[in-house]
Design an enzyme around this catalytic site. Sequence first.
Site, PDB file in Angstrom:
ATOM      1  N   HIS A  75      44.587  50.006  61.978  1.00 60.40           N
ATOM      2  CA  HIS A  75      44.093  48.758  62.581  1.00 60.40           C
ATOM      3  C   HIS A  75      45.251  47.792  62.810  1.00 60.40           C
ATOM      4  O   HIS A  75      46.044  47.538  61.913  1.00 60.40           O
ATOM      5  CB  HIS A  75      43.056  48.097  61.667  1.00 60.40           C
ATOM      6  N   TYR A 203      35.774  39.482  58.816  1.00 55.04           N
ATOM      7  CA  TYR A 203      35.562  38.639  57.632  1.00 55.04           C
ATOM      8  C   TYR A 203      34.892  37.361  58.138  1.00 55.04           C
ATOM      9  O   TYR A 203      35.483  36.636  58.941  1.00 55.04           O
ATOM     10  CB  TYR A 203      36.892  38.253  56.991  1.00 55.04           C
ATOM     11  N   PRO A 294      38.076  41.277  45.736  1.00 59.29           N
ATOM     12  CA  PRO A 294      38.388  42.233  46.809  1.00 59.29           C
ATOM     13  C   PRO A 294      38.667  41.620  48.190  1.00 59.29           C
ATOM     14  O   PRO A 294      39.056  42.348  49.102  1.00 59.29           O
ATOM     15  CB  PRO A 294      37.147  43.139  46.856  1.00 59.29           C
ATOM     16  N   LYS A 298      43.435  44.061  48.046  1.00 57.84           N
ATOM     17  CA  LYS A 298      44.714  44.272  47.363  1.00 57.84           C
ATOM     18  C   LYS A 298      44.673  45.129  46.097  1.00 57.84           C
ATOM     19  O   LYS A 298      45.732  45.484  45.563  1.00 57.84           O
ATOM     20  CB  LYS A 298      45.339  42.904  46.991  1.00 57.84           C
ATOM     21  N   TYR A 388      48.622  40.182  54.297  1.00 59.37           N
ATOM     22  CA  TYR A 388      47.534  41.169  54.415  1.00 59.37           C
ATOM     23  C   TYR A 388      48.084  42.577  54.608  1.00 59.37           C
ATOM     24  O   TYR A 388      47.588  43.541  54.021  1.00 59.37           O
ATOM     25  CB  TYR A 388      46.591  40.794  55.572  1.00 59.37           C
TER      26      TYR A 388
HETATM   27  P1  RFL Z   1      40.581  52.788  38.406  1.00 60.14           P
HETATM   28  O1  RFL Z   1      40.294  53.252  39.759  1.00 60.14           O
HETATM   29  O2  RFL Z   1      39.587  51.931  37.705  1.00 60.14           O
HETATM   30  O3  RFL Z   1      40.869  54.082  37.527  1.00 60.14           O
HETATM   31  C1  RFL Z   1      40.948  54.039  36.120  1.00 60.14           C
HETATM   32  C2  RFL Z   1      40.565  55.399  35.572  1.00 60.14           C
HETATM   33  O4  RFL Z   1      40.673  55.387  34.149  1.00 60.14           O
HETATM   34  C3  RFL Z   1      39.521  55.986  33.606  1.00 60.14           C
HETATM   35  N1  RFL Z   1      39.346  55.489  32.240  1.00 60.14           N
HETATM   36  C4  RFL Z   1      39.712  56.182  31.150  1.00 60.14           C
HETATM   37  N2  RFL Z   1      40.260  57.382  31.012  1.00 60.14           N
HETATM   38  C5  RFL Z   1      40.489  57.829  29.752  1.00 60.14           C
HETATM   39  N3  RFL Z   1      40.176  57.113  28.648  1.00 60.14           N
HETATM   40  C6  RFL Z   1      39.631  55.895  28.741  1.00 60.14           C
HETATM   41  N4  RFL Z   1      39.327  55.192  27.669  1.00 60.14           N
HETATM   42  C7  RFL Z   1      39.378  55.371  30.037  1.00 60.14           C
HETATM   43  N5  RFL Z   1      38.851  54.221  30.508  1.00 60.14           N
HETATM   44  C8  RFL Z   1      38.841  54.310  31.830  1.00 60.14           C
HETATM   45  C9  RFL Z   1      38.405  55.609  34.550  1.00 60.14           C
HETATM   46  O5  RFL Z   1      37.292  56.469  34.452  1.00 60.14           O
HETATM   47  C10 RFL Z   1      39.119  55.741  35.891  1.00 60.14           C
HETATM   48  O6  RFL Z   1      39.046  57.041  36.420  1.00 60.14           O
HETATM   49  O7  RFL Z   1      41.966  52.009  38.307  1.00 60.14           O
HETATM   50  P2  RFL Z   1      43.333  52.184  39.159  1.00 60.14           P
HETATM   51  O8  RFL Z   1      43.731  53.631  39.228  1.00 60.14           O
HETATM   52  O9  RFL Z   1      44.238  51.182  38.598  1.00 60.14           O
HETATM   53  O10 RFL Z   1      42.935  51.799  40.654  1.00 60.14           O
HETATM   54  C11 RFL Z   1      42.555  50.473  40.974  1.00 60.14           C
HETATM   55  C12 RFL Z   1      41.537  50.476  42.114  1.00 60.14           C
HETATM   56  O11 RFL Z   1      40.495  51.372  41.794  1.00 60.14           O
HETATM   57  C13 RFL Z   1      40.962  49.084  42.391  1.00 60.14           C
HETATM   58  O12 RFL Z   1      41.954  48.092  42.254  1.00 60.14           O
HETATM   59  C14 RFL Z   1      40.363  48.968  43.811  1.00 60.14           C
HETATM   60  O13 RFL Z   1      39.265  49.815  43.974  1.00 60.14           O
HETATM   61  C15 RFL Z   1      39.938  47.538  44.086  1.00 60.14           C
HETATM   62  N6  RFL Z   1      39.294  47.352  45.402  1.00 60.14           N
HETATM   63  C16 RFL Z   1      40.040  47.305  46.567  1.00 60.14           C
HETATM   64  N7  RFL Z   1      41.375  47.480  46.541  1.00 60.14           N
HETATM   65  C17 RFL Z   1      42.102  47.509  47.696  1.00 60.14           C
HETATM   66  O14 RFL Z   1      43.329  47.684  47.628  1.00 60.14           O
HETATM   67  N8  RFL Z   1      41.520  47.380  48.941  1.00 60.14           N
HETATM   68  C18 RFL Z   1      40.188  47.211  49.059  1.00 60.14           C
HETATM   69  O15 RFL Z   1      39.700  47.172  50.196  1.00 60.14           O
HETATM   70  C19 RFL Z   1      39.394  47.123  47.863  1.00 60.14           C
HETATM   71  N9  RFL Z   1      38.068  46.972  47.931  1.00 60.14           N
HETATM   72  C20 RFL Z   1      37.915  47.253  45.492  1.00 60.14           C
HETATM   73  C21 RFL Z   1      37.323  47.054  46.785  1.00 60.14           C
HETATM   74  C22 RFL Z   1      37.103  47.372  44.367  1.00 60.14           C
HETATM   75  C23 RFL Z   1      35.742  47.280  44.493  1.00 60.14           C
HETATM   76  N10 RFL Z   1      35.003  47.454  43.284  1.00 60.14           N
HETATM   77  C24 RFL Z   1      33.818  48.203  43.194  1.00 60.14           C
HETATM   78  C25 RFL Z   1      35.581  47.065  42.008  1.00 60.14           C
HETATM   79  C26 RFL Z   1      35.966  46.943  46.927  1.00 60.14           C
HETATM   80  C27 RFL Z   1      35.161  47.036  45.781  1.00 60.14           C
HETATM   81  C28 RFL Z   1      33.677  46.871  45.990  1.00 60.14           C
HETATM   82  C1  PHB Z   2      36.336  48.018  52.182  1.00 60.62           C
HETATM   83  O1  PHB Z   2      36.344  48.637  53.265  1.00 60.62           O
HETATM   84  O2  PHB Z   2      35.717  48.462  51.199  1.00 60.62           O
HETATM   85  C2  PHB Z   2      37.027  46.727  52.061  1.00 60.62           C
HETATM   86  C3  PHB Z   2      37.814  46.286  53.108  1.00 60.62           C
HETATM   87  C4  PHB Z   2      38.476  45.057  53.008  1.00 60.62           C
HETATM   88  C5  PHB Z   2      38.320  44.295  51.858  1.00 60.62           C
HETATM   89  C6  PHB Z   2      37.551  44.761  50.808  1.00 60.62           C
HETATM   90  C7  PHB Z   2      36.893  45.980  50.900  1.00 60.62           C
HETATM   91  O3  PHB Z   2      38.949  43.101  51.791  1.00 60.62           O
END
Ligand code: RFL
Ligand code: PHB
Length: 393
Positions: A75, A203, A294, A298, A388
């Site tokens: 994008h 957004y 979110p 980031k 961004y």
């Molecule tokens: P994760 O993905 O939480 O992985 C951690 C792993 O550790 C495991 N775990 C354990 N394992 C062993 N022993 C234990 N005691 C443990 N406790 C936990 C877990 O099961 C898991 O597998 O962390 P990591 O790898 O640091 O990754 C971070 C990302 O997942 C997170 O920052 C993003 O998903 C956040 N996020 C977004 N980030 C972006 O860069 N761009 C986005 O567009 C974006 N959108 C989002 C998001 C997060 C969202 N939610 C649901 C929190 C949108 C949403 C809705």
């Molecule tokens: C997503 O596609 O899940 C998404 C995209 C942009 C954001 C957060 C989540 O800022």
Amino acid sequence: MSPENTRVAIIGAGPAGLLLSWALRDAGIDSIVVENRSQEYVLARIRAGVLEQSAVETLTRLGLGDRLAAEGLEHDGIYLQFAGERHNIDFNTLIGRTVTVYGQQEVVKDLIKAHTDAGSTIYYEAADVAVHDVESTSPRVTFRHDGEAHEITADFIVGADGFHGVCRASIPPKAITLYDRSYPFAWLGILADVPPSTDELIYALHEDGFAMHSMRSPQVSRLYLQVDTADSIDQWPDERIWEELQTRLGVPGWTLHEGAVTDKSITPMRSFVASRLSYGNLFLTGDAGHIVPPTGAKGLNSAIADVVLLGAALVGHYAGDDAPLAGYGEAALRRQWKVQQFSQSMTEMLHRNPGDLQSAAFDYRSQLGRLDYLTGSLLAQRELAEQYTGLPF
Ligand code: RFL
Ligand code: PHB
């Protein structure tokens, strides 16, 4: 008891843990990953969707870029919508950088396939995971797997175990400060089987609250709504969600196409940073060390940025240079605080403040002023574009 040895024991098979293990393997450094959930659970978790340009470059450099190049949606910019009008911010024209829409789930799928093909050691469904002796030069991880007690001795332990993991909690409370703030709203996210109604992410700040239109593929849309922190998912039947999305995202002459909702969940919004990302021979990466709301997309990108820094520092250590490892926490936090500021300001710019009526009415108009300034100023747009699409790793 099965005793094992490795150079780096990694807790957590999310994107941070899997990518670090892969980057270390690429440099000839062995590691073992210990995850408490099943592989199916890890693969099914729907989260982030946007990759910064540097994240794409990192994955490509590590040989993980084939499907990303074929299926990722590059994008040039985003849309900002307010006061019933939609404005395009074209990052590529502004600063020559882009982002790529490619689900975190797909990144994790590619990593797990690469590890499986390479024969990496990853323990899924590990119970009672605990870390020990992190201040010593031979820290240990213990856990139970298939009913058997395991112990791994390593040079280093990396906490890639997310916000609720055990690694950060193993640092003595007096040695760490947790900076944290919550927001008075949450995100309801849906995945829908319908082609996106937009070419780039929208957004939107609407009087009724924030809404966003994202996507996962040419067939699948991802949409979000600002909801109350106390709301539960059963208060939001699909019809109500679509109605609210139509209201908040609608502009004259544009149609939001609806489709079958295949997933829906509510996520709280939080900003959080630990004051240190290392303690003895324990290092924290990704959500274990910091969380962003979110709105700036980031979280995943910050996890990848940490892994790039820590991976290079560990490679440096085994090549005889300890300075990057000693500086890892400070370098990662310095970048992270800039990302925190950006995520907080995007969040505050785009969500309705549910506070008392008088300040909420003031804040809304002030937010409109900010968006009006931003969409009218090339300088302000360049700043948004730079943040961004991602600060340098
Ligand atoms: P994760 O993905 O939480 O992985 C951690 C792993 O550790 C495991 N775990 C354990 N394992 C062993 N022993 C234990 N005691 C443990 N406790 C936990 C877990 O099961 C898991 O597998 O962390 P990591 O790898 O640091 O990754 C971070 C990302 O997942 C997170 O920052 C993003 O998903 C956040 N996020 C977004 N980030 C972006 O860069 N761009 C986005 O567009 C974006 N959108 C989002 C998001 C997060 C969202 N939610 C649901 C929190 C949108 C949403 C809705
Ligand atoms: C997503 O596609 O899940 C998404 C995209 C942009 C954001 C957060 C989540 O800022």
